[in-house]
Structures are given as C-alpha cells and as structure tokens.
Design an enzyme around this catalytic site. Structure first.
Site, PDB file in Angstrom:
ATOM      1  NE  ARG A  35      -5.210   7.765 -17.351  1.00  0.00           N
ATOM      2  CZ  ARG A  35      -4.863   6.969 -16.357  1.00  0.00           C
ATOM      3  NH1 ARG A  35      -4.343   7.452 -15.250  1.00  0.00           N
ATOM      4  NH2 ARG A  35      -5.033   5.665 -16.456  1.00  0.00           N
ATOM      5  CG  HIS A  90      11.535  -1.018  -1.721  1.00  0.00           C
ATOM      6  ND1 HIS A  90      10.181  -1.187  -1.726  1.00  0.00           N
ATOM      7  CD2 HIS A  90      11.881  -0.811  -0.435  1.00  0.00           C
ATOM      8  CE1 HIS A  90       9.731  -1.086  -0.502  1.00  0.00           C
ATOM      9  NE2 HIS A  90      10.730  -0.868   0.318  1.00  0.00           N
ATOM     10  CE  LYS A 140      14.588  -1.964   2.911  1.00  0.00           C
ATOM     11  NZ  LYS A 140      14.698  -0.558   3.277  1.00  0.00           N
ATOM     12  CD  GLU A 152       5.437  -0.859   7.657  1.00  0.00           C
ATOM     13  OE1 GLU A 152       5.779   0.026   6.884  1.00  0.00           O
ATOM     14  OE2 GLU A 152       4.435  -1.557   7.503  1.00  0.00           O
ATOM     15  CG  ASP A 182       1.742  -3.576   1.991  1.00  0.00           C
ATOM     16  OD1 ASP A 182       1.956  -3.155   0.842  1.00  0.00           O
ATOM     17  OD2 ASP A 182       2.103  -2.981   3.026  1.00  0.00           O
ATOM     18  CG  HIS A 202       8.755  -6.303   1.200  1.00  0.00           C
ATOM     19  ND1 HIS A 202       9.186  -5.976  -0.054  1.00  0.00           N
ATOM     20  CD2 HIS A 202       7.938  -5.291   1.584  1.00  0.00           C
ATOM     21  CE1 HIS A 202       8.647  -4.820  -0.417  1.00  0.00           C
ATOM     22  NE2 HIS A 202       7.889  -4.389   0.566  1.00  0.00           N
ATOM     23  CE  LYS A 207       0.929  -0.635   6.654  1.00  0.00           C
ATOM     24  NZ  LYS A 207       2.256  -0.002   6.658  1.00  0.00           N
TER      25      LYS A 207
END
Lengths: 408, 519
Positions: free
Chosen positions: B69, B210, B214, B248, B267, B272, B372
C-alpha cells in the site's frame, strides 16, 4: 592416564608425555615427535587425556571426530606447512585422520620419524571443541622409499581414504602406486602438472584400469565449477539455447607465465573437454602450441570448430587460470548470430557476462566467481560423495586433445 | 526432495546443466511479494533472495516485484531493501557490484490489495518483464501480508487472470506461497483453502512452514529411511513413549495482539509440532516425491483421534507465564506485556498427550510440550525405549535408553544407553553417544527461507504443507480448543518465567509413571 606413554617432544629425545605437553598438542596444535611403533598408542593416550585439559567439569568435553582418512604427500618443509594449514582448515567441515608423508629421498640421513598433532575447532562457542589428529611421517634417504608402508596400519578402519597427490603422476611412481592401492579417492591438481596432457592420459587410464572404483578428482576441474555454472546460465534462456548447438568458435584467455616458461593449459583443456563431453564434439586435429597461445580444431557434427587459447600475463599467482571466455555462434537460417562473453572482473570475485545478438547487447549480468585457494577447492571436492562421471568424461576428451600434437 | 535436484525443466533442456555441482537453478521467472514493505519481506525474504542470487541459485533474469500500500517509488523501495540486506543477510553487507545488479531487478507497485487497477498495473509490468527479460510468463506470488488480506489478494489474482499461465498450452507456471497461519481454526482454514482452490490448483499452492526448511527436520527422514538400523525399532514393540519439546526463552516480543489471538496451541502446535510429529511417526513413503511424502504424513494426522472433553481434561495442560528471571534478568509476566489484555486467558504453554492409533504406534503415548519463557530455547524429539524384558541386573537401577533428535540449537542425534561403571561392583550408569552436525559437517550456513523459496521456484512442494495436512492438524487442535471452551480457565498465570511450565504439566506425565526429560 598417559604419564608413561612414550611420546617425544618435537625435535628432542624420548620423553614422557605430561599434562603440559598434552595441553600444547590440543590447545596450540603443536606436533610431538613419537616412536613409529607408538603412534597409535600415543594418539589413544592423547584422546584419553583430552578430558584433563578441561578447566572445569562445567566446560564441555573435547570431541574427537573423524569422517575420512586423508593422506597427503609432500616433498619439502614448505609443502608440509601448507598441507598442515590446509588440514587445520578442512577439519572444520571434514574432521579426519590426516597422514602427511614428507619424502626427502636426497637427504643424506636415512631415517623415518613421526609426529602427532591435533587440530581443534570450536564449531559453536557454547559447544564442544572438536579435535582430529594429524600424523606426520618424514622419510629421509632410503627411508623415503619405506614411508608408504606406514600408511596402511595407521588408517582408521572402515572410513574412506582420500589421497591428495600434488605432483605429476609419473613422479615418485613407487610411492604413488602404493598409496593409490589403498585409496578410495585420488585428488590431484593438474595446474601443478608439468606435462598436463600426459598426466591427463595417465589419469584417464588409471580411472579405466580401476573400473572407476577409485574416484578421481582434479582441483582444476573444481576451479571450473563456477565458470561452468555461469556459462550454463547463458543457455537457461530457451531463446539462446539453439546457439549452444551451433558454436563456430571458442576463445579462452588464461594466465600464462611472463617469460617463455612452459604454459599450463590444463584448466582450459578441461573446460573444452566438458563442452566436448556434453555436446558430443570430437577432437579433429591436435593442439598446436605457439608460445603462450594455442589452437585446436574440433569436429562439431562434421563442422570444424576453432578453439583458441590466448595467454595473458596479468597475475603470477594464478598461472593457468582462465580469465575470459567468448563463444561465437550463429543460426544462419534465422539470420541470427551471437557472442557470449564471460570475463573475470578485476576484483577476482565476480565475472561479467554479456550476450550480444546481431551486434546488440541483449543481456548482461554478473556472477559470483570467487578466487579460491586449494583448501577451498578441496572442501568442494570432499563434499562430493563418490566420483564425478562428468569430470571423468571431460578428462577423457582433454587427454585426447594432445594426441599427435605437441605436448603441453 | 533429492530427486527434484535433477529433474527441473531448466536442467532437462539445457545440456550444460547436467551433472552440475552447483545446485538447482530455477527457470527465469518473476516473484511478486504482497506485503513487500512488511517485516517478513525485510527480515527474511529479501535477504534470502539476495543470498540465493549471490550464490548463483537464481536464474540470471530473475525479477522481484514488491506490491504494497505504501506510496514508494522503485528507487525508495530498492533503498529500503539494501538496508535490510545490510542488516539481516548472512552475507552482509551487500557487495557494491551486486547491489546495482540485484536492485535493478526489483520493482515496486503501490496499491491497495482491493484495487483491481493495481493488479492491472501488475499484469502490465509482468508482461513487460516477460518481453524484456525473457521471464516466460513464470510467476511466484508470495503472500507476506496480514492473513486477513489473503482472500482479497487471491480473488484479485484470479479475476485479473494472473493465477493462470497467459498463453494456452504454454509451459509457463504460476505458483503461490501462503504464509502461516492458515486460518484460526478448522472452519476458517477450510474457508481460506476454499478461496485458494477457486483460483489456484493444489499443485500451484505452497503453504510454507519454515520449520520444514530446517536441515535437521529434513534429516529426520534421512535418519529414519536411509539407515536400516533404526527403523526396525521404530514402533510400539520397542518404544515406550515419545516426547516432543519446543521451548523458547523469549516472551511474545511485541507480538501481543497476534499472540492474544493465537496462543501457543495455534502458534506452535497446529503447524510446527504437528509437522514434526508426522515426520517422526510416518510410514516409509514409496519415493521422495512431494505427494508420496505428504500422503504418509497426513495418514499420521488422520490416525490421531480428536479429543473429547474428558480427553482434554486428562490429556492436556495449558499455562501462562508470570514474571520471573531468565538468564539472570527479571522478565515481565504475559499479562504485563505490551498490548496484552491484563486479564488475558491466552495460553503461552501447552502440554498434550496424543496417540497415533495405527499398527505401528497403537498404545504409545506422544507427549508434546511447548511454551514461552521457559528456561531455554530448545527443540527436540526423544524416543524412549522400553526397559529390557528381563532384569538381569536387579541390584542396579537402569535408566531407559533414549534416542534424541535435536532440532535446535545444537542440531544432532544422541543415544543414551547404560554402560558398566569400571570396577569390581556391577554398577550401570547411563552414557550418551552424541552426533552433532556441526562436528561432522562444519557450520554450513543454511536458511530455511532460502531453501523453501528455491523449492517453490523449482516447483518442489515436498517441504510444504498440503491442504489436507493443514485441515487435519486443525481438526486435532480444534478438538482441544473446543474442550477448553467448556472448561474453567486455569488460574493464570500458573508458571513462573524461567521454569519448565506449570506443576500440572509434571503431574500430568508423572501419573503415567513417566517424567519429562531434564533439558
């Protein structure tokens, strides 16, 4: 532990290994002189003792890693130093047991001596230190003839053996033959050959004689990888692909010696050998050499194809290296002609490529063509599992270009 | 995957490509990035493209069109990308010579995603590049926008005819990469997939995760199916249970609004962890073609029965981090994070027990744990073997053997087994045999986005999720979130930052007579 192991300090008399000397081997990569019959025992002691070099239990242990046996022949102390430096860098990617032979047949002394040393790397700052061993064996006088007998018992079982041979195949024939018998892979560098076409022929015969069970590699072929890739890019575009089958002329410029020393065409010959293999070109007339220039006539489906080699004197350190390539091609039925040019840039990191069609520049791009030293080249070679049949095909052609002509 | 290395159209027609050591080069094409001024483009996509270009993996006449945009000119856009390369490329800073060459192939179109006129300009530019650069009508569209913009972009690509090759009978291709999240639940995922399917055929669609790019994730397949020593043990007869951990130490890092909407289960688990699980549990495919591999992966997901409410109570634990200390630094609790509801009931930790109900895995629990603000960043899959059938050494406590596939940070494989402690007594102690990729192959710089973009350019979809995989994973996750909707929310926050999650997560596995691995 290793307190009473019979390891001698570098250049000194027999002594006993202690934690300090172990520290020097592991931490500083120093070589330690060792009795021939104690080499294996000394290495075992070295790895058992690595735990002692840790500052604390919390520090990760040293890891010994080995994926191949690497045998390298050298003739001078300078070559030994180069080999050692290469091994130290190769261990990053290819941890190996390296056996370096230093052959000095003209030395008045008659002796075989050995050293062990370690090359350690820290792949990850938080990880373990990875170490692998180098065994150096020096044969002086008649001892030089016997050093090959040291190799077989020192190989790590069940791992492939790569022989890195830095000379023409005809030199030190006995030593070469002994070592070649144990090898799964032979790596040479035809840029160092004094008689490339003769050595190419020997290499091709060698591959044939082993029924290709021993993989043969040439670092000069490795130097061509980015050139071949960049040349291929010209013809990825389908509109230019037809030109590939109607090449009229090929010009290759390369680095030649300043004076009238024998130039080495081997890299350029391998490149032409590659074209010949892939495009089914046949040798028509043997290579004609005039100083640092040469010419070759190829039979391209019944049509003569001229190949010219032009020597340049730009750089001393890359003698034999290709600096530029020009492919002239035409499609008479379509009234089209094109010149494909690839030229090494001044930064020695890139090549400029250009396609001109009917006199107009229709495409330019630059490709990464970094100058690589022999260790980088060796990295690429070791990344190949098994032989490279394309190289062996190109080699067969390259070995035929000198037939009935002058030897280069 | 491996086969695709040698079977691209480019290689088939250019004989010089045969036996080339430098890996695959796609056909000339244009990549169109929607959301070209966003974070993903700048941090991941452009650095990846630059690295691919500099390493000669891209064709000479590869072009990029940014579509967003913001009112930028080509030059302004190129300038911003140079900054991104200098900041995020593993080959930074940009090489002066490559800068000119690379940036000249980048173009920008400023338009709303809803505006058909923007797509007309895009079509005009693509047509011009085909003429001038010989890109042959080949396009790769990349959706790097907010997911809410996906439908309108896809519909406009369909309406403008860009989703199909321009000339009938031509070999030109058109593909689309869709970033996660693919939906927020099963319904929205199905809706999005339906929108995609109205414009693109499934073989044109590349749903990117993604994790699959790996090296170590790909190596799971090699480890299992290229070695004959492990596969015979890879079943209910020898495996007691499997533990998968994705932890994480980071918090939500400014992504509060996104995280409030997704939580850990959406998430991490839906994509994953389900992908990892299916790679670890799948049957050997008949070959390594994309659909053969994905057929086997989806069978695993189909073999996981959705959880009913009782299952959710028994087999799941959710958590949310409170304040704590990580690596010596005090950190805020989730509810104190920026743009997070102070009364948020979003999960930042999940532990789940699943069963793959098939011949190979029946009765083997698979424990998933992700969160997390756990003590460290770690991804691993551990297969714990059953105890020996007869206790030959009753006087000593023997730890079970464990095979661990470590994905990050120290990628490798380790095997724990018992060994006799030297001495007169019969004492058995667990020892670990480690293999680290870095130690055998050095530190090879690889980037998941480079690998996956290149695969998409080459048309190899092996490492991308297929529609049925995504929807099947949502079916499992939906059954859990639906169950949670019926249950009372735990008393959040229920774990301190820097710990391994709520105490209930330990209780949950310990009641099965097992315990989480100490990582």
């Amino acid at each position: 532990m290793t307190d009473n192991t019979n390891i001698k300090m570098f250049g000194s008399g027999t002594g006993t290994i202690n934690n300090d000397s172990l520290q020097q081997i592991i931490e500083q990569g120093q070589a330690h002189n060792i009795a021939l019959e104690d080499i294996e025992k000394g290495i075992t002691a070295l790895w058992q003792a690595t735990d002692m070099t840790r500052q604390a239990d919390s520090e990760p242990a040293v890891m010994r890693a080995c994926v191949l046996n690497l045998v390298i022949c050298t003739e001078t102390d300078e070559e030994l130093e180069q080999a050692t430096n290469s091994i130290a860098r190769l261990t990053w990617t290819y941890p190996s047991r390296s056996i370096v032979l230093l052959s000095k047949p003209n030395d008045p002394e008659e002796e075989i001596t050995a050293w062990i040393s370690a090359h350690c790397q820290m792949p990850d700052p938080k990880g373990r230190k990875v170490c692998c061993e180098q065994i150096t064996i020096e044969g002086r006088g008649t001892g030089a003839e016997r050093i090959s007998s040291m190799v077989l018992p020192l190989l790590v079982s069940d791992l492939p053996v790569t022989l890195w041979w830095r000379y023409d195949l005809g030199s030190q024939l006995n030593l070469f033959q002994h070592l070649f018998e144990t090898a799964d892979r032979l790596v040479v560098d035809s840029r160092l050959f004094k008689k490339p076409t003769t050595s190419f022929k020997q290499l091709a015969d060698l591959a044939e004689s082993t029924q290709h069970k021993v993989s043969i590699s040439d670092l000069n072929w490795t130097r061509l990888t980015p050139w071949r890739s960049a040349i291929s890019q010209f013809f990825d575009n389908t509109s230019f692909l037809p030109y590939l089958y109607t090449v009229d002329k090929l010009e290759i410029e390369y680095e030649a010696p300043y004076d009238f020393e024998q130039p080495n065409f081997s890299e350029a010959l391998l490149l032409v050998g590659w074209f010949a293999k892939v495009l089914n070109w046949k040798p028509a007339f043997a290579l004609k050499v005039r100083g640092s220039n040469a010419s070759l006539i190829i039979n391209r489906g019944g049509q003569p194809l001229n190949i010219e080699f032009h020597g340049h004197n730009e750089r001393k350190d890359e003698l034999g290296g290709i600096t530029s390539l020009r492919i002239y091609s035409s499609l008479p039925n379509e009234n089209r002609e094109a010149v494909f040019t690839l030229t090494l840039a001044d930064d020695l990191e890139h090549a400029h490529s250009k396609i001109e069609e009917n006199g107009q520049i229709v495409s330019t791009f630059s490709a990464l063509l970094p100058l690589r030293d022999v260790t980088n080249l060796m990295h690429e070679e070791l990344s190949m599992v098994g032989g490279d049949s394309l190289f062996e095909g190109a080699l067969v052609y390259a070995s035929k270009f000198g037939d009935n002509g002058s030897q280069v | 995957m491996t086969q695709a290395l040698t079977t691209t159209a480019t290689h088939a027609i250019n004989p010089l490509r045969e036996g080339m050591r430098t890996e695959r080069t796609p056909e000339p094409c244009v990549m169109v990035i929607f959301g070209a001024t966003g974070d993903l483009t700048h941090r991941k996509l452009i650095p990846a493209l630059y690295n691919l270009a500099i390493e000669r993996h891209l064709p000479a006449n590869f072009n990029v069109i940014g579509f967003a945009r913001r009112p930028l000119t080509d030059e302004q856009f190129r300038g911003s990308l140079v900054e991104s390369i200098n900041q995020f490329s593993r080959r930074r800073p940009i090489m002066p010579e490559a800068k000119e060459q690379f940036t000249q192939t980048i173009h920008f179109i400023s338009s709303d995603f809803q505006n058909p006129e923007g797509y007309q300009r895009l079509a005009d530019l693509l047509g011009r590049l085909d003429q001038e650069q010989g890109t042959q009508g080949n396009r790769l569209f990349y959706l790097a926008t907010n997911p809410s913009d996906y439908p309108v972009i896809i519909e406009n690509l369909g309406a403008s005819g860009l989703a199909r090759p321009q000339k009938a009978g031509s070999s030109a291709w058109s593909r689309i990469i869709v970033e996660k999240p693919i939906g927020h639940d099963l319904n929205s995922a199905q809706e999005l997939n339906e929108t995609i399917a109205q414009v693109f055929r499934e073989n044109q669609v590349f749903r990117i995760d993604h994790y699959l790019g790996k090296e170590t994730v790909q190596n799971i397949l090699v480890f299992r199916f290229a070695n004959s020593i492990f596969e015979p043990l890879w079943n209910r007869r020898y495996i007691d249970h499997i533990q998968m951990t994705v932890s994480e130490e980071l918090g939500v890092e400014g992504r509060g609004p996104y995280y409030e909407h997704s939580g850990t289960i959406r998430d991490m688990v839906q994509n994953h962890m389900m992908q990892l699980l299916s790679l670890v549990c799948m049957e050997p495919p008949i070959n390594f073609e994309a659909n053969s591999v994905r057929d086997e992966k989806v069978k695993v997901l189909r073999a996981i029965a959705p959880l009913d409410t009782d299952d959710v109570v028994q087999r799941t634990v959710r958590g949310q981090y409170g304040a704590g200390v990580i690596f010596g630094k005090p950190v805020k609790g989730y509810r104190e994070e920026e743009r997070v509801d102070p009364n948020s009931v979003t999960d930042t930790f999940v532990a789940i027990k699943l069963f793959v109900e098939n011949w190979r895995w029946a009765g083997v629990p698979i424990y998933l744990r992700t969160g997390k603000r756990l003590p460290k960043r770690m991804t691993e899959v551990a297969l714990q073997f059953k105890a020996a059938p007869h206790r030959l050494f009753p006087q000593t406590n023997i730890e079970p053997s464990v095979l661990t596939l470590q994905i990050q940070p120290n990628d490798g494989i380790s095997m724990r087994f018992g060994a006799k402690v030297p001495g007169q007594a019969m004492q058995i102690r667990p020892v670990t045999m480690d293999f680290r990729f870095g130690q055998s192959f050095g530190n090879v710089a690889t980037d998941a986005y480079e690998r996956l973009i290149l695969d998409a350019l080459l048309g190899d979809s092996t490492l991308f999720a297929r529609r049925d995989e995504v929807e099947q994973a949502w079916t499992i996750v939906n059954s859990i979130t639906n169950g949670w909707n019926y249950l009372m929310t735990p008393n959040f926050p229920n774990y301190e930052s820097g710990t391994w999650g709520p105490k209930e997560a330990d209780d949950f596995i310990e009641k099965d007579g097992r315990r989480w691995r100490r990582l």
